[in-house]
Design an enzyme around this catalytic site. Structure first.
Site, PDB file in Angstrom:
ATOM      1  N   GLY A  59       0.728  -1.024  -0.097  1.00 48.30           N
ATOM      2  CA  GLY A  59      -0.058  -0.060  -0.425  1.00 48.30           C
ATOM      3  C   GLY A  59       0.873   1.402   0.090  1.00 48.30           C
ATOM      4  O   GLY A  59       1.822   1.341  -0.174  1.00 48.30           O
ATOM      5  N   GLY A 114       2.608  -3.971  -6.986  1.00 50.57           N
ATOM      6  CA  GLY A 114       1.267  -4.342  -7.943  1.00 50.57           C
ATOM      7  C   GLY A 114       1.388  -3.802  -8.713  1.00 50.57           C
ATOM      8  O   GLY A 114       1.108  -3.269  -9.801  1.00 50.57           O
ATOM      9  N   LYS A 155      -8.671  -9.367   3.510  1.00 50.15           N
ATOM     10  CA  LYS A 155      -7.529  -9.214   4.040  1.00 50.15           C
ATOM     11  C   LYS A 155      -7.911 -10.018   5.703  1.00 50.15           C
ATOM     12  O   LYS A 155      -7.306 -10.669   5.980  1.00 50.15           O
ATOM     13  CB  LYS A 155      -7.530  -7.847   4.389  1.00 50.15           C
ATOM     14  CG  LYS A 155      -6.382  -7.522   3.336  1.00 50.15           C
ATOM     15  CD  LYS A 155      -5.876  -6.065   3.377  1.00 50.15           C
ATOM     16  CE  LYS A 155      -5.047  -5.203   2.439  1.00 50.15           C
ATOM     17  NZ  LYS A 155      -3.453  -5.960   2.162  1.00 50.15           N
TER      18      LYS A 155
END
Length: 289
Positions: A33, A66, A247
Protein backbone atom coordinates in the site's frame (compact mmCIF):
# COMPACT_ATOMS: atom_id res chain seq x y z
CA UNK A 1 11.64 20.64 28.03
CA UNK A 2 11.08 18.81 31.32
CA UNK A 3 7.52 17.93 30.28
CA UNK A 4 8.75 16.67 26.91
CA UNK A 5 11.42 14.46 28.51
CA UNK A 6 8.89 13.12 30.98
CA UNK A 7 6.50 12.25 28.14
CA UNK A 8 9.24 10.37 26.32
CA UNK A 9 9.96 8.38 29.48
CA UNK A 10 6.28 7.51 29.85
CA UNK A 11 6.15 6.27 26.25
CA UNK A 12 9.16 4.05 26.84
CA UNK A 13 7.65 2.65 30.04
CA UNK A 14 4.38 1.96 28.22
CA UNK A 15 6.33 0.01 25.60
CA UNK A 16 8.33 -2.02 28.13
CA UNK A 17 5.82 -4.83 28.89
CA UNK A 18 5.13 -5.27 25.19
CA UNK A 19 8.86 -5.53 24.45
CA UNK A 20 9.25 -8.08 27.24
CA UNK A 21 6.29 -10.12 25.99
CA UNK A 22 7.61 -10.11 22.40
CA UNK A 23 11.18 -11.15 23.24
CA UNK A 24 12.36 -13.78 20.71
CA UNK A 25 8.87 -13.98 19.18
CA UNK A 26 8.31 -13.92 15.43
CA UNK A 27 6.14 -11.29 13.73
CA UNK A 28 5.27 -11.67 10.05
CA UNK A 29 4.53 -8.33 8.42
CA UNK A 30 2.97 -7.82 4.99
CA UNK A 31 4.39 -4.56 3.61
CA UNK A 32 2.29 -2.87 0.93
CA UNK A 33 0.00 0.00 0.00
CA UNK A 34 0.95 3.64 0.60
CA UNK A 35 3.66 2.57 3.02
CA UNK A 36 5.58 1.14 0.06
CA UNK A 37 5.49 4.22 -2.16
CA UNK A 38 5.58 7.23 0.20
CA UNK A 39 9.21 8.04 1.03
CA UNK A 40 8.55 9.17 4.62
CA UNK A 41 6.42 6.08 5.31
CA UNK A 42 9.03 3.77 3.77
CA UNK A 43 11.70 5.27 6.00
CA UNK A 44 9.58 5.02 9.17
CA UNK A 45 8.72 1.39 8.34
CA UNK A 46 12.39 0.51 7.98
CA UNK A 47 13.17 2.19 11.31
CA UNK A 48 10.35 0.22 12.97
CA UNK A 49 11.74 -3.07 11.69
CA UNK A 50 15.29 -2.29 12.80
CA UNK A 51 14.12 -1.29 16.28
CA UNK A 52 12.03 -4.46 16.65
CA UNK A 53 15.01 -6.62 15.75
CA UNK A 54 17.22 -4.64 18.13
CA UNK A 55 14.92 -5.30 21.12
CA UNK A 56 14.69 -9.04 20.49
CA UNK A 57 11.72 -9.44 18.13
CA UNK A 58 12.15 -11.47 14.92
CA UNK A 59 10.39 -9.57 12.11
CA UNK A 60 9.83 -11.35 8.80
CA UNK A 61 8.74 -9.12 5.90
CA UNK A 62 6.60 -10.20 2.95
CA UNK A 63 6.03 -7.48 0.36
CA UNK A 64 3.78 -6.83 -2.59
CA UNK A 65 4.43 -4.62 -5.58
CA UNK A 66 1.36 -4.47 -7.82
CA UNK A 67 1.69 -0.77 -8.76
CA UNK A 68 5.37 -1.20 -9.58
CA UNK A 69 4.59 -4.21 -11.79
CA UNK A 70 1.86 -2.25 -13.57
CA UNK A 71 4.23 0.66 -14.18
CA UNK A 72 6.88 -1.59 -15.67
CA UNK A 73 4.34 -3.32 -17.93
CA UNK A 74 3.19 0.10 -19.14
CA UNK A 75 6.79 1.03 -19.93
CA UNK A 76 7.25 -2.01 -22.18
CA UNK A 77 3.86 -1.48 -23.80
CA UNK A 78 2.13 -4.54 -22.34
CA UNK A 79 -1.46 -4.20 -21.21
CA UNK A 80 -2.36 -5.27 -17.67
CA UNK A 81 -5.44 -7.47 -17.56
CA UNK A 82 -7.31 -8.44 -14.38
CA UNK A 83 -9.91 -11.07 -13.55
CA UNK A 84 -11.67 -10.72 -10.19
CA UNK A 85 -8.95 -8.35 -9.05
CA UNK A 86 -6.07 -10.68 -9.95
CA UNK A 87 -3.52 -9.93 -12.64
CA UNK A 88 -3.54 -12.35 -15.57
CA UNK A 89 0.08 -13.50 -15.73
CA UNK A 90 1.37 -14.98 -18.97
CA UNK A 91 5.04 -15.91 -19.48
CA UNK A 92 6.10 -12.38 -20.44
CA UNK A 93 4.24 -10.83 -17.52
CA UNK A 94 5.76 -13.38 -15.15
CA UNK A 95 9.24 -12.32 -16.30
CA UNK A 96 8.34 -8.74 -15.39
CA UNK A 97 6.88 -9.85 -12.02
CA UNK A 98 10.10 -11.66 -11.15
CA UNK A 99 12.24 -8.73 -12.23
CA UNK A 100 10.18 -6.17 -10.30
CA UNK A 101 9.27 -8.13 -7.15
CA UNK A 102 12.35 -10.32 -6.80
CA UNK A 103 14.77 -7.66 -7.98
CA UNK A 104 13.84 -3.99 -7.90
CA UNK A 105 11.29 -3.81 -5.08
CA UNK A 106 12.88 -6.46 -2.88
CA UNK A 107 16.31 -4.88 -3.03
CA UNK A 108 14.93 -1.40 -2.37
CA UNK A 109 13.39 -2.65 0.87
CA UNK A 110 16.55 -4.51 1.84
CA UNK A 111 18.71 -1.46 1.16
CA UNK A 112 16.42 0.82 3.15
CA UNK A 113 16.43 -1.45 6.21
CA UNK A 114 20.21 -1.83 6.01
CA UNK A 115 20.64 1.93 5.67
CA UNK A 116 18.89 2.32 9.03
CA UNK A 117 21.24 -0.14 10.71
CA UNK A 118 19.50 -3.46 10.12
CA UNK A 119 20.81 -6.63 8.49
CA UNK A 120 18.20 -7.51 5.89
CA UNK A 121 18.46 -10.28 3.31
CA UNK A 122 16.24 -10.45 0.24
CA UNK A 123 14.58 -13.69 -0.87
CA UNK A 124 11.91 -14.92 -3.20
CA UNK A 125 9.84 -17.97 -2.42
CA UNK A 126 12.00 -19.85 -4.92
CA UNK A 127 15.08 -19.54 -2.71
CA UNK A 128 15.84 -22.55 -0.54
CA UNK A 129 12.57 -24.20 -1.57
CA UNK A 130 10.72 -21.68 0.60
CA UNK A 131 7.35 -21.59 -1.22
CA UNK A 132 5.99 -24.54 -3.17
CA UNK A 133 3.13 -23.30 -5.32
CA UNK A 134 0.24 -24.65 -7.35
CA UNK A 135 -1.64 -22.96 -10.15
CA UNK A 136 -4.71 -21.01 -9.02
CA UNK A 137 -7.95 -21.80 -10.80
CA UNK A 138 -11.06 -19.68 -10.62
CA UNK A 139 -14.31 -21.54 -11.14
CA UNK A 140 -17.02 -20.15 -13.36
CA UNK A 141 -20.27 -22.06 -13.41
CA UNK A 142 -20.17 -25.85 -13.24
CA UNK A 143 -17.80 -26.63 -16.08
CA UNK A 144 -15.64 -23.62 -16.93
CA UNK A 145 -12.58 -22.31 -15.14
CA UNK A 146 -10.83 -19.02 -15.73
CA UNK A 147 -7.15 -19.26 -16.59
CA UNK A 148 -5.06 -16.64 -14.80
CA UNK A 149 -1.81 -17.96 -16.20
CA UNK A 150 1.06 -18.10 -13.71
CA UNK A 151 -0.95 -16.95 -10.70
CA UNK A 152 -0.51 -19.35 -7.84
CA UNK A 153 -1.55 -20.46 -4.40
CA UNK A 154 0.64 -21.73 -1.59
CA UNK A 155 0.93 -25.52 -1.70
CA UNK A 156 3.45 -25.72 1.15
CA UNK A 157 6.17 -23.72 2.88
CA UNK A 158 9.60 -24.88 4.02
CA UNK A 159 10.68 -22.22 6.54
CA UNK A 160 14.25 -23.51 7.00
CA UNK A 161 15.97 -20.62 5.21
CA UNK A 162 13.87 -18.03 7.09
CA UNK A 163 14.59 -19.64 10.46
CA UNK A 164 18.31 -19.80 9.66
CA UNK A 165 18.37 -16.08 8.86
CA UNK A 166 16.37 -15.21 11.98
CA UNK A 167 18.71 -17.22 14.19
CA UNK A 168 21.75 -15.49 12.70
CA UNK A 169 20.39 -12.02 13.38
CA UNK A 170 19.19 -11.22 9.85
CA UNK A 171 15.83 -9.81 8.74
CA UNK A 172 14.26 -11.82 5.90
CA UNK A 173 12.52 -9.79 3.19
CA UNK A 174 10.45 -12.07 0.97
CA UNK A 175 8.96 -11.54 -2.50
CA UNK A 176 5.80 -13.68 -2.93
CA UNK A 177 6.95 -15.79 -5.87
CA UNK A 178 6.67 -19.57 -5.59
CA UNK A 179 7.73 -22.49 -7.74
CA UNK A 180 5.52 -25.34 -8.89
CA UNK A 181 6.28 -29.04 -9.28
CA UNK A 182 6.90 -28.38 -12.97
CA UNK A 183 9.53 -25.76 -12.14
CA UNK A 184 7.33 -22.88 -13.30
CA UNK A 185 7.27 -19.64 -11.32
CA UNK A 186 4.00 -18.40 -9.83
CA UNK A 187 2.93 -14.95 -8.67
CA UNK A 188 1.11 -15.30 -5.32
CA UNK A 189 -0.90 -12.74 -3.36
CA UNK A 190 1.40 -11.30 -0.67
CA UNK A 191 -1.30 -11.33 2.03
CA UNK A 192 -1.81 -15.07 1.50
CA UNK A 193 1.92 -15.77 1.63
CA UNK A 194 2.29 -13.74 4.82
CA UNK A 195 -0.61 -15.57 6.46
CA UNK A 196 0.63 -19.05 5.54
CA UNK A 197 4.18 -18.17 6.55
CA UNK A 198 3.00 -16.88 9.93
CA UNK A 199 1.28 -20.20 10.60
CA UNK A 200 4.25 -22.34 9.56
CA UNK A 201 6.70 -20.23 11.59
CA UNK A 202 4.46 -20.36 14.67
CA UNK A 203 4.44 -16.57 14.66
CA UNK A 204 3.12 -14.60 17.59
CA UNK A 205 1.54 -12.03 15.28
CA UNK A 206 0.58 -11.42 11.66
CA UNK A 207 0.45 -7.77 10.61
CA UNK A 208 -1.14 -6.61 7.35
CA UNK A 209 -0.49 -2.99 6.37
CA UNK A 210 -3.39 -1.39 4.49
CA UNK A 211 -4.52 1.97 3.16
CA UNK A 212 -7.40 2.18 5.64
CA UNK A 213 -7.75 2.61 9.39
CA UNK A 214 -8.66 -1.07 9.75
CA UNK A 215 -12.05 -2.78 10.04
CA UNK A 216 -14.81 -0.19 10.44
CA UNK A 217 -18.41 -0.49 11.60
CA UNK A 218 -21.37 1.00 9.74
CA UNK A 219 -20.70 4.38 11.38
CA UNK A 220 -17.11 4.40 10.22
CA UNK A 221 -15.73 3.68 13.70
CA UNK A 222 -12.68 1.46 14.07
CA UNK A 223 -13.33 -2.03 15.41
CA UNK A 224 -10.64 -3.91 17.31
CA UNK A 225 -10.25 -6.70 19.83
CA UNK A 226 -12.41 -8.93 17.63
CA UNK A 227 -12.51 -12.67 18.17
CA UNK A 228 -13.11 -15.15 15.37
CA UNK A 229 -16.81 -15.53 16.20
CA UNK A 230 -17.44 -11.77 16.13
CA UNK A 231 -15.46 -11.39 12.92
CA UNK A 232 -17.42 -14.17 11.21
CA UNK A 233 -20.64 -12.44 12.29
CA UNK A 234 -19.51 -9.11 10.80
CA UNK A 235 -18.82 -10.90 7.52
CA UNK A 236 -22.27 -12.49 7.49
CA UNK A 237 -23.83 -9.09 8.19
CA UNK A 238 -21.89 -7.64 5.25
CA UNK A 239 -20.25 -5.07 7.52
CA UNK A 240 -16.94 -6.51 6.37
CA UNK A 241 -17.05 -6.61 2.58
CA UNK A 242 -15.31 -5.56 -0.61
CA UNK A 243 -11.54 -5.18 -0.58
CA UNK A 244 -11.33 -5.63 3.18
CA UNK A 245 -12.88 -9.11 3.04
CA UNK A 246 -9.86 -11.04 1.69
CA UNK A 247 -7.57 -9.35 4.21
CA UNK A 248 -9.88 -10.22 7.08
CA UNK A 249 -10.21 -13.80 5.85
CA UNK A 250 -6.42 -14.05 5.70
CA UNK A 251 -6.16 -12.70 9.25
CA UNK A 252 -8.88 -15.08 10.44
CA UNK A 253 -7.29 -18.11 8.83
CA UNK A 254 -4.03 -17.30 10.59
CA UNK A 255 -5.50 -17.05 14.10
CA UNK A 256 -7.65 -20.14 13.56
CA UNK A 257 -4.44 -21.99 12.61
CA UNK A 258 -2.43 -21.01 15.68
CA UNK A 259 -1.13 -17.47 15.21
CA UNK A 260 -1.90 -15.66 18.47
CA UNK A 261 -3.22 -12.42 16.96
CA UNK A 262 -3.61 -10.82 13.54
CA UNK A 263 -3.53 -7.07 13.01
CA UNK A 264 -4.89 -5.06 10.08
CA UNK A 265 -3.28 -1.65 10.51
CA UNK A 266 -3.13 1.75 8.86
CA UNK A 267 0.07 1.88 6.84
CA UNK A 268 -0.53 5.57 6.13
CA UNK A 269 0.47 6.38 9.72
CA UNK A 270 4.18 6.88 10.36
CA UNK A 271 5.66 4.20 12.64
CA UNK A 272 2.38 2.28 12.50
CA UNK A 273 4.09 -1.06 13.23
CA UNK A 274 5.64 0.20 16.47
CA UNK A 275 2.44 1.96 17.49
CA UNK A 276 0.42 -1.22 16.99
CA UNK A 277 2.86 -3.56 18.73
CA UNK A 278 4.25 -1.44 21.56
CA UNK A 279 1.42 0.85 22.72
CA UNK A 280 -1.86 0.36 24.55
CA UNK A 281 -4.11 1.83 21.86
CA UNK A 282 -2.52 0.68 18.59
CA UNK A 283 -3.46 1.93 15.13
CA UNK A 284 -5.67 -0.75 13.64
CA UNK A 285 -7.85 -3.80 14.12
CA UNK A 286 -6.70 -6.72 16.27
CA UNK A 287 -8.24 -10.13 15.58
CA UNK A 288 -7.78 -13.15 17.85
CA UNK A 289 -9.04 -16.71 17.88
Amino acid sequence: MTVKKSSVAEILIEALPYIQAMDQKTVVIKFGGNAMVDEALKSSFAQDIVLLKQVGVNPVIVHGGGPQIGKMLDQIGKESRFIEGMRVTDNETMDVVEMVLGGLVNQQIVSLINRHGGRAVGLTGKDGGLINARKMKLGKGDTESLDLGQVGEVESIDPSVVQMLDNDGFIPVIAPIGVGEDGASYNINADLVAGKLAVVLGAEKLILLTNTSGVLDLDGQLLTGLNAEATDRLIRQNIIHGGMLPKVNCALDAVKSGVKTSHIIDGRVRHSVLLELLTDTGVGTLIKA
